[in-house]
Motif scaffolding. Structure first.
Motif, PDB file in Angstrom:
ATOM      1  N   THR A  52      13.364  10.372   8.272  1.00 44.68           N
ATOM      2  CA  THR A  52      12.961   9.987   9.643  1.00 44.68           C
ATOM      3  C   THR A  52      13.491   8.598   9.984  1.00 44.68           C
ATOM      4  OG1 THR A  52      10.866   9.226   8.686  1.00 44.68           O
ATOM      5  CG2 THR A  52      10.837  11.361   9.759  1.00 44.68           C
ATOM      6  N   PRO A  53      14.786   8.519  10.369  1.00 44.44           N
ATOM      7  CA  PRO A  53      15.368   7.200  10.661  1.00 44.44           C
ATOM      8  C   PRO A  53      14.773   6.622  11.949  1.00 44.44           C
ATOM      9  CG  PRO A  53      16.922   8.965  11.182  1.00 44.44           C
ATOM     10  CD  PRO A  53      15.744   9.620  10.540  1.00 44.44           C
ATOM     11  N   PRO A  54      14.150   5.444  11.905  1.00 44.81           N
ATOM     12  CA  PRO A  54      13.568   4.889  13.125  1.00 44.81           C
ATOM     13  C   PRO A  54      14.669   4.463  14.092  1.00 44.81           C
ATOM     14  CG  PRO A  54      13.406   3.318  11.319  1.00 44.81           C
ATOM     15  CD  PRO A  54      13.965   4.576  10.736  1.00 44.81           C
ATOM     16  N   PRO A  55      14.622   4.900  15.369  1.00 44.84           N
ATOM     17  CA  PRO A  55      15.669   4.516  16.312  1.00 44.84           C
ATOM     18  C   PRO A  55      15.497   3.086  16.827  1.00 44.84           C
ATOM     19  CG  PRO A  55      14.060   5.976  17.370  1.00 44.84           C
ATOM     20  CD  PRO A  55      13.645   5.834  15.946  1.00 44.84           C
ATOM     21  N   ASP A  56      14.284   2.536  16.718  1.00 47.05           N
ATOM     22  CA  ASP A  56      13.994   1.200  17.267  1.00 47.05           C
ATOM     23  C   ASP A  56      12.711   0.697  16.608  1.00 47.05           C
ATOM     24  OD1 ASP A  56      11.923   2.662  18.433  1.00 47.05           O
ATOM     25  OD2 ASP A  56      13.096   3.048  20.236  1.00 47.05           O
ATOM     26  N   ASP A  57      12.080  -0.321  17.195  1.00 42.09           N
ATOM     27  CA  ASP A  57      10.874  -0.908  16.588  1.00 42.09           C
ATOM     28  C   ASP A  57       9.567  -0.342  17.160  1.00 42.09           C
ATOM     29  OD1 ASP A  57      12.474  -2.471  15.059  1.00 42.09           O
ATOM     30  OD2 ASP A  57      12.270  -4.283  16.294  1.00 42.09           O
ATOM     31  N   THR A  58       9.644   0.800  17.851  1.00 41.57           N
ATOM     32  CA  THR A  58       8.428   1.326  18.480  1.00 41.57           C
ATOM     33  C   THR A  58       7.479   1.987  17.479  1.00 41.57           C
ATOM     34  OG1 THR A  58       9.505   3.429  18.921  1.00 41.57           O
ATOM     35  CG2 THR A  58       9.532   1.790  20.694  1.00 41.57           C
ATOM     36  N   GLY A  59       7.889   2.105  16.226  1.00 39.62           N
ATOM     37  CA  GLY A  59       7.007   2.716  15.231  1.00 39.62           C
ATOM     38  C   GLY A  59       6.904   4.215  15.390  1.00 39.62           C
ATOM     39  N   LEU A  60       7.923   4.811  16.004  1.00 42.15           N
ATOM     40  CA  LEU A  60       7.924   6.246  16.248  1.00 42.15           C
ATOM     41  C   LEU A  60       7.597   7.061  14.989  1.00 42.15           C
ATOM     42  CD1 LEU A  60       8.462   8.690  18.007  1.00 42.15           C
ATOM     43  CD2 LEU A  60      10.799   7.932  18.265  1.00 42.15           C
ATOM     44  N   PRO A  61       8.272   6.832  13.846  1.00 41.43           N
ATOM     45  CA  PRO A  61       7.939   7.635  12.663  1.00 41.43           C
ATOM     46  C   PRO A  61       6.470   7.467  12.225  1.00 41.43           C
ATOM     47  CG  PRO A  61      10.016   6.468  12.325  1.00 41.43           C
ATOM     48  CD  PRO A  61       9.429   5.931  13.593  1.00 41.43           C
ATOM     49  N   HIS A  62       5.965   6.255  12.323  1.00 42.62           N
ATOM     50  CA  HIS A  62       4.593   5.983  11.883  1.00 42.62           C
ATOM     51  C   HIS A  62       3.572   6.658  12.803  1.00 42.62           C
ATOM     52  CE1 HIS A  62       1.405   2.610  10.991  1.00 42.62           C
ATOM     53  NE2 HIS A  62       1.039   3.773  10.493  1.00 42.62           N
ATOM     54  N   ILE A  63       3.809   6.566  14.128  1.00 47.77           N
ATOM     55  CA  ILE A  63       2.876   7.170  15.087  1.00 47.77           C
ATOM     56  C   ILE A  63       2.884   8.697  14.929  1.00 47.77           C
ATOM     57  CG2 ILE A  63       2.338   7.458  17.545  1.00 47.77           C
ATOM     58  CD1 ILE A  63       3.618   4.653  17.955  1.00 47.77           C
ATOM     59  N   LEU A  64       4.060   9.243  14.653  1.00 49.37           N
ATOM     60  CA  LEU A  64       4.156  10.683  14.454  1.00 49.37           C
ATOM     61  C   LEU A  64       3.423  11.101  13.170  1.00 49.37           C
ATOM     62  CD1 LEU A  64       5.320  13.088  15.887  1.00 49.37           C
ATOM     63  CD2 LEU A  64       7.404  12.830  14.568  1.00 49.37           C
ATOM     64  N   GLU A  65       3.540  10.279  12.138  1.00 54.09           N
ATOM     65  CA  GLU A  65       2.838  10.567  10.876  1.00 54.09           C
ATOM     66  C   GLU A  65       1.333  10.712  11.141  1.00 54.09           C
ATOM     67  OE1 GLU A  65       2.313   7.254   8.022  1.00 54.09           O
ATOM     68  OE2 GLU A  65       0.374   8.261   8.091  1.00 54.09           O
ATOM     69  N   HIS A  66       0.778   9.786  11.933  1.00 49.05           N
ATOM     70  CA  HIS A  66      -0.650   9.894  12.269  1.00 49.05           C
ATOM     71  C   HIS A  66      -0.914  11.141  13.105  1.00 49.05           C
ATOM     72  CE1 HIS A  66      -2.563   5.809  11.490  1.00 49.05           C
ATOM     73  NE2 HIS A  66      -1.359   5.698  10.994  1.00 49.05           N
ATOM     74  N   SER A  67      -0.018  11.403  14.065  1.00 49.36           N
ATOM     75  CA  SER A  67      -0.290  12.403  15.096  1.00 49.36           C
ATOM     76  C   SER A  67      -0.299  13.831  14.587  1.00 49.36           C
ATOM     77  CB  SER A  67       0.733  12.277  16.226  1.00 49.36           C
ATOM     78  OG  SER A  67       0.643  10.989  16.799  1.00 49.36           O
ATOM     79  N   PHE A 181      20.088  -5.493   6.373  1.00 50.35           N
ATOM     80  CA  PHE A 181      20.759  -4.343   7.009  1.00 50.35           C
ATOM     81  C   PHE A 181      20.509  -4.330   8.517  1.00 50.35           C
ATOM     82  CE2 PHE A 181      19.084  -3.027   2.768  1.00 50.35           C
ATOM     83  CZ  PHE A 181      20.291  -3.075   2.076  1.00 50.35           C
ATOM     84  N   PRO A 182      20.896  -5.401   9.206  1.00 51.67           N
ATOM     85  CA  PRO A 182      20.555  -5.483  10.631  1.00 51.67           C
ATOM     86  C   PRO A 182      21.185  -4.368  11.462  1.00 51.67           C
ATOM     87  CG  PRO A 182      22.127  -7.201  10.016  1.00 51.67           C
ATOM     88  CD  PRO A 182      21.663  -6.561   8.748  1.00 51.67           C
ATOM     89  N   ASP A 183      22.315  -3.788  10.992  1.00 58.25           N
ATOM     90  CA  ASP A 183      23.054  -2.872  11.857  1.00 58.25           C
ATOM     91  C   ASP A 183      22.912  -1.393  11.498  1.00 58.25           C
ATOM     92  OD1 ASP A 183      23.925  -5.056  13.266  1.00 58.25           O
ATOM     93  OD2 ASP A 183      25.666  -5.338  11.946  1.00 58.25           O
ATOM     94  N   ASN A 184      22.004  -1.056  10.560  1.00 57.23           N
ATOM     95  CA  ASN A 184      21.779   0.383  10.374  1.00 57.23           C
ATOM     96  C   ASN A 184      20.287   0.684  10.463  1.00 57.23           C
ATOM     97  OD1 ASN A 184      20.649  -0.103   7.840  1.00 57.23           O
ATOM     98  ND2 ASN A 184      22.486   0.481   6.709  1.00 57.23           N
ATOM     99  N   LEU A 185      19.869   1.882  10.040  1.00 52.54           N
ATOM    100  CA  LEU A 185      18.479   2.284  10.269  1.00 52.54           C
ATOM    101  C   LEU A 185      17.477   1.333   9.623  1.00 52.54           C
ATOM    102  CD1 LEU A 185      17.412   5.215   7.969  1.00 52.54           C
ATOM    103  CD2 LEU A 185      19.655   4.182   7.757  1.00 52.54           C
ATOM    104  N   TYR A 186      17.890   0.643   8.550  1.00 57.67           N
ATOM    105  CA  TYR A 186      16.944  -0.268   7.884  1.00 57.67           C
ATOM    106  C   TYR A 186      16.706  -1.554   8.679  1.00 57.67           C
ATOM    107  CZ  TYR A 186      17.530   2.994   4.079  1.00 57.67           C
ATOM    108  OH  TYR A 186      17.545   4.145   3.340  1.00 57.67           O
ATOM    109  N   GLY A 187      17.492  -1.746   9.731  1.00 61.94           N
ATOM    110  CA  GLY A 187      17.273  -2.910  10.593  1.00 61.94           C
ATOM    111  C   GLY A 187      16.112  -2.693  11.562  1.00 61.94           C
ATOM    112  N   ALA A 188      15.684  -1.424  11.736  1.00 63.06           N
ATOM    113  CA  ALA A 188      14.565  -1.122  12.642  1.00 63.06           C
ATOM    114  C   ALA A 188      13.279  -1.019  11.832  1.00 63.06           C
ATOM    115  CB  ALA A 188      14.835   0.176  13.378  1.00 63.06           C
ATOM    116  N   ASN A 189      12.171  -1.116  12.533  1.00 62.00           N
ATOM    117  CA  ASN A 189      10.870  -1.139  11.874  1.00 62.00           C
ATOM    118  C   ASN A 189      10.166   0.202  12.085  1.00 62.00           C
ATOM    119  OD1 ASN A 189       8.193  -1.474  11.258  1.00 62.00           O
ATOM    120  ND2 ASN A 189       7.958  -3.407  12.346  1.00 62.00           N
ATOM    121  N   SER A 190      10.076   0.995  11.023  1.00 69.08           N
ATOM    122  CA  SER A 190       9.503   2.337  11.159  1.00 69.08           C
ATOM    123  C   SER A 190       7.986   2.297  11.391  1.00 69.08           C
ATOM    124  CB  SER A 190       9.809   3.167   9.913  1.00 69.08           C
ATOM    125  OG  SER A 190       9.203   2.572   8.784  1.00 69.08           O
TER     126      SER A 190
END
Ligand code: ZN
Length: 747
Positions: A52-67, A181-190
Motif C-alpha cells: 500500500t504505497p502512500p500517495p501523499d501525507d494524508t494517511g490514506l493507508p492508515h485510515i483504510l486499515e482502520h476502516s 528517500f524524499p522522491d519515492n514512496l518512502y518520502g510520504a507518510n503512510s
C-alpha cells in the motif's frame, strides 16, 4: 503441476531450521501468493498483507486499515473486532500500517476460533462496508456542536496522529525514511500528518481500496498444526470472486545522494526549557533480498551497537555528548534497508559533534580492526537468537511471516530468510578466510556511502502553538466561506454522526459473527510441570519442558527484604548487576564473555499481588540461558556477578543513570496513560507502590536527583548501592527456577 482448490503448488520444501514443511502456492485465477507452513505449533497464525504505497501525507493507508475493520458484507456489525475479541481465544489480533504495506495478522490456539478469525479478516479486507461516514469517523470530519460554536477537525486517525507527533521518537521514526528517500514512496507518510489528513477525499479513499486491496496484490501467510487443505479451501472461496489485475510495482531504488543531507526538524518540547536535542545519522542501504548480505549487516549491527559495551555504543556514551543512544538501528522492513544511530539528550551546541563521533569511530574501527572478542560475542549472540527463535509473547509464526515478508514483498524468495543455516555457514567461512570481513562492510556500506542523512530534532517550545494557530486559521478561513445553511448542515451532520456512533449495534448483525461455543473449547486446562525442592537454604523450582537443549536458569531475589528508601534503586539495579563489571573484568570484557559464552543474561522484576490475595509477590530475577555445553561458563559468570560485582566506578554508574533517565523521559509521552495508571495503582496495593517507586513518575524524579547526587554525594550513593546489594543477594531468600527437559537435566 499439482492443483488444489484453485491453487497451483509452486514449491515445496522442508525447512529444518524452523521445523516446518513449507509450500508456496499461487492462486491460478488471481495470482495471489500464499506461503503455507505446516508444523506442530498449536499457536496457529494467519496474515494477509497488501502493498500500500502512500500517495501523499494524508494517511490514506492508515485510515483504510482502520476502516475495513468497521463492518463488512458478511459481518455487517459496526465493530466486528471488538465484538469478536470478547469471545475469542485469539493470542494475537491486530492490523498494522507500515511505510509500504498494510498487514492483518491473527493467531489462535483453537482451530475453530482460528478459522473464524481468518474468515472475518478476509471478509473485512475484500468486502468492507466503507462509506463516506466511515471516512468521517475513522479519518476526519468538520465537527461543530452548534452554529455559534467552534469548528474543529475530528476523526480517529486524525486524533491518533496528533498524539503520535507529540513524541520526538515517533517523529524521528517518520523523518528517517523521509530524509533518505524524499522522491519515492518512502518520502510520504503512510500514518498521516494531521496537517494533511483533511485533504483526503472519499473518492481517493474508495479508489485506493479498489486498487490495492486485491488478491493480485496480496501475500497470504499460514502457519501451524491445522489442516493445510482447509486453508486453501477457505481462501479460494474469497479469492475466486476476483479477476487477475495488473498492479504497478512501486519499488525501485531511490537515486543515490551525491553528498550527505542534513535536516533540522522542530519538535514540540512543551514548556520544559531544558529539553535537549536528538541527533541521528542514517544510511540508505541496498534492498534486503540478498539474504547473506542482510544477515551479515544484522551481525554487524550487533557488533557495533548490540550492547552498551559494543564499540560504537560505548564511544557515543563515553563522548558525554548525550544521555542515551537513539535511532532506528538496522531496519530491514523496506525496499532499501536503513542503518541508523545517534543520541538523545544532546545539548544544541554539541549536535554537530555527534555525527563526527560516529564517523570517526567507524573510521578507526576500519583502520585498527574490530576487537576479535567483540566479533565472536556478536556472532554467538546472533546465532543463539536465530536458533532459539524466542519471540516472547509474540506468536512465533507471525515473527516468521515478517521475516519472510522482508524478501517476499519485494519480489524475493519468501523462504530464503527462514532457512538461515547455509547463509550462516557461508558467513562463518568468509570470516575465517578474511579477518576483515566486517570492517569491509563498514567501509562499503557506511563510510564510503554518501546516501546518508543527519537529522537534528530540535526542541521548540512554541512549535505546538504555531501548529495550532495554523490549524485554527485554516478552519476559520473555511468557515468564513460557508453560508448559514451550510453551517446548519455541518452542525446537523455532527449530531447525526455522533448518534450513529453511540447507537447500540444491531443485534442481528452481531448474531452473524462466528462466536465460539462451549463445546468448541478444550475441557482440560493445561498444567505446566513444576517440582519444588530445597537445596542449602535456597528454593529450587524445576520445570521438565522440552527446550531444544537450552538451559533456562533464573535466580530470584525477594524484594520484601529491601529497606523502603532503597526501593527506587531497584529500577536500575538490574543494569548495574550486568553492566558495571566485576573485580576480575571490566564491563566490556564481562559483556563480551556473556555474549560469547552464553545465550544471554538479563534481569527482570515481578511486582504483583498473589492470586489468593495473601500478599504481594515482589521479585527481581537474574535470567540466564545457554546450551548444555555452556553450563559451566554460565554458572561461572553468574557467580562472578553475584560475589565480585564492582560498584565503585562513578563514571560508568553515571552513564547508567543518565541512560535510564533519558529512556524514562522518552516513554513519558507515548506511555503517558501507563504512567498515570502506575501512579493511581501505587495507592491501592503494596506491589503497585513498589512498581511506581521503581518505574513510574516517582522513579523519574528519583533518577533526576540521583544524577546530581552522583556528582555531589558519590560516597552516599555508593553506600546505598552497597547496602542494596547486601540485602538483595541473600541465599536464604533466594529462588532458583530451572527449565530443561528431564533427559538433559539428569545429565
Ligand atoms: Zn491507528
Amino acid at each position: 503441476m499439482a492443483q488444489q482448490y484453485g491453487f497451483e503448488l509452486i514449491r515445496e520444501t522442508e525447512i529444518p531450521e524452523i521445523n516446518s514443511k513449507a509450500k508456496v502456492f499461487r492462486h491460478i485465477k488471481t495470482g495471489a501468493e500464499v506461503v503455507s507452513l505446516e508444523n506442530d505449533d498449536e499457536n496457529k497464525c494467519f496474515g494477509i498483507t497488501f502493498v500500500t504505497p502512500p500517495p501523499d501525507d494524508t494517511g490514506l493507508p492508515h485510515i483504510l486499515e482502520h476502516s475495513v475493520l468497521c463492518g463488512s458484507r458478511k459481518y455487517p456489525s459496526k465493530d466486528p473486532f471488538f465484538e469478536l475479541v470478547k469471545g475469542s481465544l485469539a493470542t494475537f489480533i491486530n492490523a498494522m500500517t507500515f511505510a509500504d504495506k498494510t498487514v492483518y495478522p491473527v493467531a489462535s490456539q483453537n482451530t475453530k476460533d482460528f478459522y473464524n478469525l481468518v474468515d472475518v479478516y478476509l471478509d473485512a479486507v475484500f468486502h468492507p462496508n466503507i462509506t463516506p461516514d466511515t471516512l468521517k469517523q475513522e479519518g476526519w470530519h468538520y465537527d461543530m456542536e452548534s452554529p455559534d460554536g467552534e469548528m474543529v477537525y475530528k476523526g480517529v486517525v486524525f486524533n491518533e496522529m496528533k498524539g503520535f507527533y507529540s513524541s520526538p521518537d515517533q517523529v524521528l521514526y517518520l523523518e528517517t525514511g523521509t530524509s533518505l528517500f524524499p522522491d519515492n514512496l518512502y518520502g510520504a507518510n503512510s500514518g498521516g500528518n494531521p496537517q494533511a489528513i483533511p485533504n483526503l477525499t472519499y473518492e481517493q479513499f474508495k479508489a485506493f481500496h479498489e486498487t490495492y486491496y486485491h488478491p493480485s496484490n496480496a501475500r497470504i501467510f499460514f502457519y501451524g498444526d491445522d489442516n493445510p487443505e482447509e486453508r486453501l479451501k477457505l481462501l479460494d472461496s474469497y479469492l475466486s470472486e476476483f479477476e487477475r489485475k495488473d498492479i504497478p510495482n512501486p519499488f525501485a531504488p531511490h537515486p543515490e545522494f551525491s553528498e550527505p543531507r542534513r535536516v533540522t526538524i522542530p519538535f514540540d518540547a512543551g514548556e520544559d526549557a531544558d529539553n535537549k536535542a536528538l541527533v541521528t545519522v542514517n544510511w540508505a542501504l541496498p534492498d534486503p533480498l540478498n539474504v547473506e548480505r542482510t544477515l551479515s549487516l544484522q551481525v554487524l549491527y550487533q557488533i557495533l551497537l548490540g550492547t552498551p559495551a559494543s564499540p560504537l555504543y560505548k564511544a557515543l556514551l563515553d563522548s558525554g555528548l548525550g544521555e542515551d543512544i537513539a535511532g532506528l538501528g538496522l531496519d530491514t522492513d523496506a525496499y532499501q534497508m536503513i542503518f541508523s544511530t545517534g543520541m538523545r539528550g544532546v545539548a544544541l551546541e554539541d549536535a554537530s559533534k555527534v555525527e563526527a563521533t560516529i564517523l570517526e569511530t567507524l573510521d578507526k574501527l576500519v583502520k585498527d580492526g574490530i576487537d576479535p572478542l567483540e566479533i565472536e560475542a556478536a556472532m554467538n549472540t546472533y546465532e543463539f537468537s536465530l536458533r532459539e527463535y524466542n519471540t516472547g509473547g509474540f506468536p512465533r509464526g507471525l515473527a516468521m511471516m515478517f521475516t519472510s515478508l522482508s524478501s517476499w514483498l519485494y519480489g524475493g524468495d519468501p523462504l530464503a530468510p527462514l532457512a538461515y543455516e547455509a547463509t550462516l555457514a557461508s558467513i562463518k567461512e568468509k570470516l575465517a578466510s578474511d579477518k576483515h570481513y566486517f570492517e569491509k562492510l563498514i567501509d562499503q556500506y557506511l563510510l564510503k556511502n554518501t546516501h546518508r542523512s543527519t537529522i537534528l530534532l530540535e526542541p521548540d517550545s512554541s512549535y505546538r502553538q504555531r501548529l495550532e494557530a495554523q490549524e485554527r486559521a485554516r478552519l476559520d478561513a473555511y468557515r468564513a466561506t460557508l453560508s448559514d445553511t451550510e453551517i446548519e448542515a455541518i452542525v446537523a451532520e455532527t449530531h447525526r454522526l455522533r448518534q450513529n456512533q453511540e447507537a447500540p449495534d444491531d443485534p442481528e448483525a452481531i448474531a452473524k459473527l462466528p462466536f465460539l461455543k462451549l463445546s468448541d473449547l478444550d475441557r482440560q486446562s493445561r498444567n505446566f510441570p513444576i517440582e519444588v525442592s530445597q537445596h542449602d537454604g535456597a528454593t529450587i523450582v524445576y520445570h521438565d519442558i522440552f527446550s531444544n537443549g537450552i538451559t533456562y536458569f533464573d535466580l530470584g531475589f525477594d524484594l520484601q527484604t529491601i529497606p523502603q528508601n532503597l526501593i527506587p534503586y531497584l529500577g536500575l539495579f538490574g543494569t548495574v548487576l550486568l553492566e558495571m563489571g566485576t573485580e576480575k573484568e571490566d564491563f566490556v570484557r564481562l559483556t563480551q564473555r556473556i555474549g560469547s559464552k552464553t545465550g544471554g543474561i538479563s534481569t527482570s522484576t515481578i511486582t504483583t499481588e498473589k492470586y489468593d490475595r495473601s500478599g504481594s509477590a515482589l521479585w527481581m530475577f537474574l535470567r540466564a540461558k545457554g546450551t548444555q555445553a555452556q553450563n559451566d561458563d554460565l554458572l561461572g559468570i553468574l557467580s562472578d556477578i553475584l560475589l565480585t560485582l564492582k560498584l565503585n566506578d562513578k563514571e560508568r554508574f553515571k552513564q547508567i543513570v543518565l541512560t535510564e533517565k533519558a529512556s524514562t523521559e522518552a516513554r513519558l509521552v507515548p506511555a503517558g496513560h501507563m504512567m498515570v495508571a502506575s501512579r493511581l495503582g501505587s495507592h491501592l496495593t503494596l506491589s503497585g507502590w513498589v512498581r511506581e517507586q521503581m518505574g513510574g513518575i516517582h522513579y523519574l524524579f528519583f533518577l533526576r536527583e540521583l544524577a546530581n547526587r552522583v556528582d555531589n554525594d558519590w560516597d552516599g550513593v555508593l553506600a546505598d548501592l552497597d547496602s542494596l546489594r547486601k540485602h538483595l543477594i541473600n541465599r536464604d531468600t533466594m529462588i532458583c527456577n530451572i527449565t530443561l527437559d528431564a533427559p538433559n537435566w539428569d545429565k
